[in-house]
Scaffold this motif. Structure first.
Motif, PDB file in Angstrom:
ATOM      1  N   LEU A   1       0.826  -1.205   0.000  1.00  0.00           N
ATOM      2  CA  LEU A   1       0.000   0.000   0.000  1.00  0.00           C
ATOM      3  C   LEU A   1       0.861   1.257   0.000  1.00  0.00           C
ATOM      4  CD1 LEU A   1      -2.883  -0.831   2.538  1.00  0.00           C
ATOM      5  CD2 LEU A   1      -2.831  -1.182   0.060  1.00  0.00           C
ATOM      6  N   GLY A   2       2.044   1.138   0.551  1.00  0.00           N
ATOM      7  CA  GLY A   2       2.936   2.294   0.607  1.00  0.00           C
ATOM      8  C   GLY A   2       3.625   2.614  -0.698  1.00  0.00           C
ATOM      9  N   GLN A   3       3.416   1.784  -1.722  1.00  0.00           N
ATOM     10  CA  GLN A   3       4.097   1.985  -3.007  1.00  0.00           C
ATOM     11  C   GLN A   3       3.316   2.877  -3.963  1.00  0.00           C
ATOM     12  OE1 GLN A   3       5.037  -1.919  -4.560  1.00  0.00           O
ATOM     13  NE2 GLN A   3       6.165  -2.516  -2.716  1.00  0.00           N
ATOM     14  N   SER A   4       2.119   3.245  -3.580  1.00  0.00           N
ATOM     15  CA  SER A   4       1.299   4.115  -4.423  1.00  0.00           C
ATOM     16  C   SER A   4       0.433   4.987  -3.524  1.00  0.00           C
ATOM     17  CB  SER A   4       0.407   3.272  -5.356  1.00  0.00           C
ATOM     18  OG  SER A   4      -0.445   4.097  -6.121  1.00  0.00           O
ATOM     19  N   ARG A   5       0.002   6.129  -4.033  1.00  0.00           N
ATOM     20  CA  ARG A   5      -0.814   7.040  -3.236  1.00  0.00           C
ATOM     21  C   ARG A   5      -2.245   6.546  -3.076  1.00  0.00           C
ATOM     22  NH1 ARG A   5       1.339  12.127  -2.722  1.00  0.00           N
ATOM     23  NH2 ARG A   5      -0.295  12.377  -1.164  1.00  0.00           N
ATOM     24  N   SER A   6      -2.722   5.740  -4.017  1.00  0.00           N
ATOM     25  CA  SER A   6      -4.111   5.273  -3.974  1.00  0.00           C
ATOM     26  C   SER A   6      -4.288   4.145  -4.979  1.00  0.00           C
ATOM     27  CB  SER A   6      -5.077   6.418  -4.292  1.00  0.00           C
ATOM     28  OG  SER A   6      -4.889   6.882  -5.624  1.00  0.00           O
ATOM     29  N   GLY A   7      -5.455   3.510  -4.916  1.00  0.00           N
ATOM     30  CA  GLY A   7      -5.829   2.559  -5.948  1.00  0.00           C
ATOM     31  C   GLY A   7      -5.544   1.101  -5.678  1.00  0.00           C
ATOM     32  N   TYR A   8      -5.054   0.760  -4.469  1.00  0.00           N
ATOM     33  CA  TYR A   8      -4.774  -0.639  -4.146  1.00  0.00           C
ATOM     34  C   TYR A   8      -5.873  -1.207  -3.245  1.00  0.00           C
ATOM     35  CZ  TYR A   8      -0.022  -0.482  -6.072  1.00  0.00           C
ATOM     36  OH  TYR A   8       1.067  -0.393  -6.907  1.00  0.00           O
TER      37      TYR A   8
END
Length: 202
Positions: free
Chosen positions: A152-159
């Motif tokens: 989850l920390g690899q993107s700002r949103s969308g997971y």
């Protein structure tokens, strides 16, 4: 990253409280909070008035001091659409990633939410399995399925992340039915909440 569990909390119960407590104990999120709705749009009339719902949450949190109460939807005084709440949170915290905590029951009905296909632009989903609503672990509503919390920390949103946590088999609907039928709700919600309910004339 901040996370929150939204809901009507009509009334709040151990299922809500213990779920958030367990998520806090993962030590992944900067903050985990409860976000009560001002005017729920997915449910019929509440049994309890808004100020009563808030009082019950506040009294419950006396025993859960690390859980915060988020007043954003209450202060908005508008119908509680999650997409609007997420837009508000993003405007207030433009550099903060947001994670929405939902049960598998809510995930199943996500298509009925306002602008549901836009949610992925504003948050991640952290899903807890609810009894009678098994997990369907596939990409959904434009969210990409990930198999670990760290991703989850690899993107700002969308997971979309399905946790191993399971919510207690308690529902506000069950509690309301017991209240209206003058049955005990002991062990379903904190004693302080039960006391509030009695003081409201139930």
């Amino acid at each position: 990253m901040i996370a929150f569990l939204g809901g009507t909390f009509d009334p709040i119960h151990f299922g809500h409280l213990e779920a958030v407590k367990e998520i806090q104990q993962l030590n992944f999120f900067k903050k985990v909070s409860l976000l009560p709705s001002y005017q729920p749009v997915q449910k019929n009339n509440c049994l309890f008035e808004l100020d009563q719902r808030i009082e019950m949450i506040e009294s419950a949190l006396d025993k859960y001091p690390t859980i915060e109460l988020d007043y954003d939807e209450i202060n908005s005084k508008n119908p509680s659409y999650m997409i609007d709440t997420l837009r508000l949170k993003k405007s207030k915290n433009p550099d903060q990633s947001i994670c929405l905590i939902i049960g598998t029951d809510a995930l199943e009905n996500l298509s009925s939410w306002k602008d549901s296909q836009e949610l992925k632009e504003f948050c991640h989903l952290f899903v807890i399995e609810r009894p009678e609503y098994p997990s369907n672990k596939v990409d959904q509503y434009g969210f990409e399925l990930v198999d670990s919390l760290d991703k989850l920390g690899q993107s700002r949103s969308g997971y979309l992340y399905f946790s191993e946590l399971k919510m207690l088999d308690i529902s506000s609907t069950e509690i309301r039915e017991k209240i209206l039928n003058k049955k005990s709700i002991e062990s379903l919600t904190p004693d302080s909440v039960t006391s509030k309910i009695v003081s409201y004339g139930f």
